[in-house]
Design a protein around this motif. Structure first.
Motif, short mmCIF file in Angstrom:
data_model
loop_
_atom_site.label_atom_id
_atom_site.label_comp_id
_atom_site.label_asym_id
_atom_site.label_seq_id
_atom_site.Cartn_x
_atom_site.Cartn_y
_atom_site.Cartn_z
N GLY A 180 1.24 -1.07 0.01
CA GLY A 180 -0.11 0.06 0.13
C GLY A 180 0.97 1.27 0.20
O GLY A 180 0.45 2.15 -0.74
N PHE A 232 -0.18 2.94 -3.40
CA PHE A 232 -1.11 3.87 -3.23
C PHE A 232 -0.77 5.61 -2.51
O PHE A 232 -1.71 5.96 -2.73
N ARG A 233 0.88 5.36 -2.87
CA ARG A 233 0.67 7.02 -2.07
C ARG A 233 1.78 7.46 -2.82
O ARG A 233 2.51 6.91 -3.24
N CYS A 286 -13.14 -1.47 -0.18
CA CYS A 286 -12.97 0.42 0.30
C CYS A 286 -12.96 0.86 -0.95
O CYS A 286 -12.94 0.85 -2.30
N CYS A 334 -9.35 2.81 -2.84
CA CYS A 334 -8.24 1.21 -3.76
C CYS A 334 -8.74 0.10 -4.60
O CYS A 334 -8.36 -0.56 -4.83
N CYS A 376 -7.92 0.71 6.37
CA CYS A 376 -7.44 0.28 5.50
C CYS A 376 -6.14 -0.09 5.22
O CYS A 376 -5.36 0.65 5.48
N CYS A 405 -4.52 1.51 1.59
CA CYS A 405 -4.46 2.93 1.39
C CYS A 405 -4.88 3.51 2.51
O CYS A 405 -4.17 5.34 2.12
#
Length: 227
Positions: A77, A81-82, A181, A184, A214, A217
């Motif tokens: 994650g 996702f960042r 979620c 994501c 989550c 994310c």
């Protein structure tokens, strides 16, 4: 045309990394393959919006950390996702600098590769990078590399099927709760819980603590919807 058939292609899970003028960053990719042996060369595909891509094109080198099956979802994650424009990702993991100065994960990887950028090719939303391997070695030769299929079908936002907690048949629930979620797509399944975050199998979504987020994310429970 059934695009799901493309999931049959053998892909891995990697963190591709780069450095330039003191900045380091990395992101998750699954499109990477060796294409020649003499000299050894690899190709990788990165989205054009990737901050890591901009560092690679400026620094002219990139590293690849080959993730193993036990890599926690939090690590995936973090890098998947960042954005490195807002998050210092490598401040949150153990790593070392390779021969070329690129950061390489020192935990949860099988091996690593360092490559010099030879050329890039425009592929619409992505760029294809051709790199000549200048260094490579094992970090944990006994670990098993994580494939993209394994990540989707086994970890799937849950835990590996080899984990001791992955025994859905022993969890007694009147109703299985599944929440997705909205950010994501991670699905919390009450049969499996979230052991990586200390949530045991069999925990209902409603019983999760308010501080739970989550594992992919990092958003809160209020960003989940029942499925």
């Amino acid at each position: 045309m059934n695009l799901d058939a493309l999931f049959a292609l053998n892909c891995g899970m990697y963190v591709i990394s780069a450095h330039y003028e003191g900045e380091i960053n990395g992101c998750i990719i699954n499109a990477l393959i060796q294409v020649t042996a003499f000299p050894p060369q690899v190709i990788a595909s990165l989205n054009k919006e990737s901050y890591t891509l901009s560092l690679i094109k400026q620094g002219k080198y990139f590293g690849v950390s080959v993730l193993d099956r036990d890599t926690p979802l939090q690590v995936i994650g973090l890098f998947g996702f960042r954005s490195g424009r807002h998050t210092k990702k490598f401040d949150q993991v153990e790593y070392f600098l390779g021969k070329t100065g690129v950061p390489i994960l020192s935990e949860h990887i099988v091996a690593y590769v360092e490559a010099k950028l030879v050329r890039s090719m425009d592929a619409g939303t992505h760029e294809i990078l051709l790199g000549e391997v200048v260094e490579t070695d094992f970090v944990n030769a006994e670990a098993v590399p994580m494939t993209y299929d394994y990540y989707r079908s086994v970890k799937g936002g849950k835990v590996p099927r080899t984990a001791a907690t992955f025994k859905a048949e022993k969890v007694e629930l009147e109703e299985v709760e599944r929440y997705r979620c909205r950010v994501c797509g991670y699905v919390y399944d009450s049969r499996f819980g979230d052991p990586d975050s200390g949530v045991p199998a069999g925990t209902r979504f409603s019983d999760l603590p308010d501080t739970w987020v989550c594992p992919i994310c990092g958003v809160g429970k209020d960003q989940f919807e029942k499925v």
